[in-house]
Scaffold this active site. Structure first.
Site, short mmCIF file in Angstrom:
data_model
loop_
_atom_site.label_atom_id
_atom_site.label_comp_id
_atom_site.label_asym_id
_atom_site.label_seq_id
_atom_site.Cartn_x
_atom_site.Cartn_y
_atom_site.Cartn_z
N GLY A 1 -8.47 -3.03 -0.73
CA GLY A 1 -8.10 -4.30 -1.35
C GLY A 1 -7.47 -5.28 -0.38
N GLU B 1 -2.68 -3.23 -5.97
CA GLU B 1 -3.76 -2.35 -6.41
C GLU B 1 -3.17 -0.98 -6.73
OE1 GLU B 1 -6.34 -2.80 -3.06
OE2 GLU B 1 -5.96 -0.77 -2.37
N GLY C 1 0.83 -1.20 0.00
CA GLY C 1 0.00 0.00 0.00
C GLY C 1 0.87 1.25 0.00
N ILE C 2 0.34 2.29 0.62
CA ILE C 2 1.07 3.55 0.69
C ILE C 2 1.34 3.88 2.15
CG2 ILE C 2 -1.00 5.04 0.78
CD1 ILE C 2 0.59 6.91 -1.16
N GLY C 3 2.39 4.64 2.42
CA GLY C 3 2.64 5.08 3.79
C GLY C 3 3.99 4.63 4.29
N ALA C 4 4.18 4.84 5.59
CA ALA C 4 5.51 4.65 6.19
C ALA C 4 5.97 3.19 6.10
CB ALA C 4 5.46 5.10 7.65
N ILE C 5 5.05 2.25 6.33
CA ILE C 5 5.50 0.85 6.38
C ILE C 5 5.89 0.34 4.99
CG2 ILE C 5 4.78 -1.52 6.95
CD1 ILE C 5 3.49 -0.12 9.47
N1 COA Z 1 -6.72 2.66 18.52
C1 COA Z 1 -7.10 3.92 18.36
N2 COA Z 1 -6.71 4.69 17.31
C2 COA Z 1 -5.90 4.13 16.40
C3 COA Z 1 -5.47 2.80 16.51
C4 COA Z 1 -5.90 2.05 17.63
N3 COA Z 1 -5.54 0.79 17.78
N4 COA Z 1 -4.68 2.52 15.45
C5 COA Z 1 -4.63 3.62 14.70
N5 COA Z 1 -5.36 4.59 15.28
C6 COA Z 1 -5.58 5.94 14.78
C7 COA Z 1 -4.26 6.69 14.61
O1 COA Z 1 -3.87 7.33 15.81
C8 COA Z 1 -4.62 7.67 13.51
O2 COA Z 1 -5.39 8.73 14.07
P1 COA Z 1 -5.27 10.24 13.49
O3 COA Z 1 -5.73 10.14 12.05
O4 COA Z 1 -6.19 11.00 14.35
O5 COA Z 1 -3.83 10.59 13.60
C9 COA Z 1 -5.56 6.86 12.62
O6 COA Z 1 -6.11 5.84 13.44
C10 COA Z 1 -4.85 6.20 11.45
O7 COA Z 1 -3.79 5.43 11.95
P2 COA Z 1 -2.35 5.40 11.26
O8 COA Z 1 -1.48 4.52 12.07
O9 COA Z 1 -1.85 6.78 10.99
O10 COA Z 1 -2.76 4.78 9.87
P3 COA Z 1 -1.93 4.28 8.65
O11 COA Z 1 -1.73 5.41 7.72
O12 COA Z 1 -0.74 3.48 9.03
O13 COA Z 1 -3.04 3.31 8.02
C11 COA Z 1 -4.85 1.77 8.19
C12 COA Z 1 -3.50 2.20 8.75
C13 COA Z 1 -5.24 0.47 8.83
C14 COA Z 1 -5.91 2.81 8.45
C15 COA Z 1 -4.67 1.59 6.64
O14 COA Z 1 -3.64 0.66 6.40
C16 COA Z 1 -5.94 1.10 5.97
O15 COA Z 1 -6.82 1.88 5.67
N6 COA Z 1 -6.05 -0.22 5.70
C17 COA Z 1 -7.22 -0.82 5.09
C18 COA Z 1 -7.18 -0.77 3.60
C19 COA Z 1 -6.07 -1.60 2.99
O16 COA Z 1 -5.36 -2.32 3.63
N7 COA Z 1 -5.95 -1.49 1.67
C20 COA Z 1 -4.96 -2.22 0.90
C21 COA Z 1 -3.69 -1.48 0.69
S1 COA Z 1 -3.79 -0.02 -0.32
#
Ligand code: COA
Length: 434
Positions: free
Chosen positions: A335, A237, A214-218
């Site tokens: 996805g 995707e 996906g996108i992002g730090a990881i």
């Molecule tokens: N409890 C409470 N809040 C939480 C939390 C938890 N366990 N885990 C994350 N959060 C909050 C974060 O603090 C952050 O809040 P903010 O927006 O107010 O700063 C928000 O949720 C997003 O978390 P973050 O760690 O910044 O998200 P990310 O950018 O690493 O994305 C997902 C993580 C899960 C949201 C993202 O991977 C996703 O949408 N996945 C589903 C879709 C997918 O996997 N698609 C396929 C790949 S493209």
């Protein structure tokens, strides 16, 4: 009439074209970087022309003026994925979320979600009268194919991509020329936690594997750790700038892929101008609709596919919520499950959920005894394969509930392990031994 005459005949202003949106109708807009931001702004500026129009899309990167406060009665949002700009509207009641796998979205527009008007963004026509959907083929192409009316923002800054990304001028009802730079997503800043997660994920990746990220730090951290690998492929995707770097370093060439060897396959793209320049007229990049790229059966045709995604929290049974914090919807399934299932079905496929062990600056553990009340189970315990944090790797497939819980506790943040161990001992009537 030849295509040039047809194009001229259908060329109009945004205002004229948008007047064709019917009251009570459904408008589907292009996805992410492919969102026709100009058309959407003009639509919102003229809100009094529209009544009870449903605006339906996945991620949006524009201003989404149409779903801000004050738009009630004019527009209502139907989110197929909740993004940063639409989260408030969905959680405040100016929108709703429709649960759906990404690979099924193109087919929803053939049946359950009929489309009145598709607002899309395309390149100018090529010499054969074809426009390219550029960075957003995903569901956009099928929304347009199934819409009663198609209105296209023609943007000469949209990259021209290959694959199944073309539409004929005759398939579009109104063309609105408007040049604008594409939104850019800067690469994430990587800390020690992300780098450790990246290294753990990379330890499972071998030469010749095909990747979905996906996108992002990881994902960025994983890609950074792959500089010494060889012959990697992409079937995803989406992909971003990190992949461009690996292509330029000779690491990604797709030579070992069984499906579309040599091609980087995706349905949408998000990154910086560097990415958009890289994919423009690049025959090594193959853009297809999501019902192809994300169909688990198609994903499974890639032996050795490694899928890396993230989640909000995982419980001790291995159920993952990736889309809500309790009842509050913050994203969508996207996805994730398409690729988790595709990887399970593939020969030698691996799916990974990778995430920092804590959220909220270390105050909340992401590995929990129970998912929060109201949280959606995105990836079920039956589907989960590997879970990775900065503390290690938990291979859950084929493990009992007791073994899973133990493995997950071993990769939880040390501050939260005592609470998880207490739950383990209560649940399994035994003493926890590391
Ligand atoms: N409890 C409470 N809040 C939480 C939390 C938890 N366990 N885990 C994350 N959060 C909050 C974060 O603090 C952050 O809040 P903010 O927006 O107010 O700063 C928000 O949720 C997003 O978390 P973050 O760690 O910044 O998200 P990310 O950018 O690493 O994305 C997902 C993580 C899960 C949201 C993202 O991977 C996703 O949408 N996945 C589903 C879709 C997918 O996997 N698609 C396929 C790949 S493209």
């Amino acid at each position: 009439m030849n295509w040039k005459e047809l194009y001229q005949e259908r060329l109009t202003s945004a205002e004229e074209a948008l007047k064709h949106i019917p009251d009570g109708g459904r408008v589907v807009t292009g996805h992410a970087v492919g969102e026709p931001a100009y058309l959407m702004t003009v639509m919102a500026e003229n809100k009094e022309w529209f009544h009870n129009v449903e605006v339906c899309h996945m991620v949006s990167l524009g201003k989404d003026e149409y779903c801000q406060e004050g738009m009630e009665g004019h527009f209502h949002h139907n989110a197929l994925f909740v993004g940063a700009n639409t989260k408030k509207a969905v959680n405040d009641g100016r929108g709703d979320y429709t649960p759906c796998f990404f690979y099924e979205i193109p087919r929803l527009f053939e049946s359950e979600l009929p489309v009145d008007v598709a607002l899309i963004m395309v390149t100018p026509p090529d010499e054969n009268g074809k426009v390219s959907l550029g960075v957003s083929v995903d569901y956009t192409k099928d929304a347009a194919k199934n819409a009663k009316i198609v209105i296209a923002q023609v943007n000469d800054q949209m990259p021209y991509t290959y694959g199944d990304s073309f539409m004929d001028v005759s398939e579009i009802d109104y063309f609105v020329e408007h040049s604008a730079p594409l939104p850019e997503l800067k690469p994430a800043v990587l800390g020690d936690v992300e780098k450790a997660i990246g290294a753990n994920c990379a330890s499972l990746i071998k030469d010749g594997d095909t990747l979905q990220l996906g996108i992002g730090a990881i994902p960025d951290a994983v890609l950074l750790c792959l500089k010494d690998k060889k012959n990697l492929g992409i079937h995803s995707e989406m992909f971003s700038d990190g992949v461009v770097e690996l292509v330029e370093a000779g690491v990604v060439n797709g030579s070992a892929k069984q499906l579309l060897p040599g091609k980087m396959v995706a349905n949408f793209l998000m990154g910086t101008k560097r990415l958009y320049d890289f994919v423009d007229h690049n025959k090594d990049v193959a853009m297809y609709p999501a019902d192809y790229t994300n169909d688990p059966v198609v994903v499974a045709k890639n032996d050795h596919i490694i899928c890396i995604n993230s989640c909000v929290q995982v419980d001790l049974m291995g159920q993952a919520c990736s889309e809500s914090v309790g009842l509050k919807q913050i994203s969508g399934v996207g996805g994730q499950v398409d690729f988790v299932r595709g990887a399970s079905m593939a020969a030698h496929g691996i799916s990974i959920l990778a995430f920092p062990s804590t959220a909220a600056h270390g105050k909340i553990s992401k590995i929990v005894p129970f998912l929060d009340e109201g949280a959606a189970v995105t990836t079920s315990r039956n589907d989960i394969d590997y879970v990775i944090t900065e503390y290690g790797i938990a291979p859950l497939k084929g493990k009992t509930l007791r073994q899973r819980a133990k493995l997950l506790i071993s990769i939880a943040h040390p501050d939260f392990r005592p609470g998880l161990i207490a739950e383990f001992e209560k649940r399994f009537h035994c003493t926890y031994e590391a």
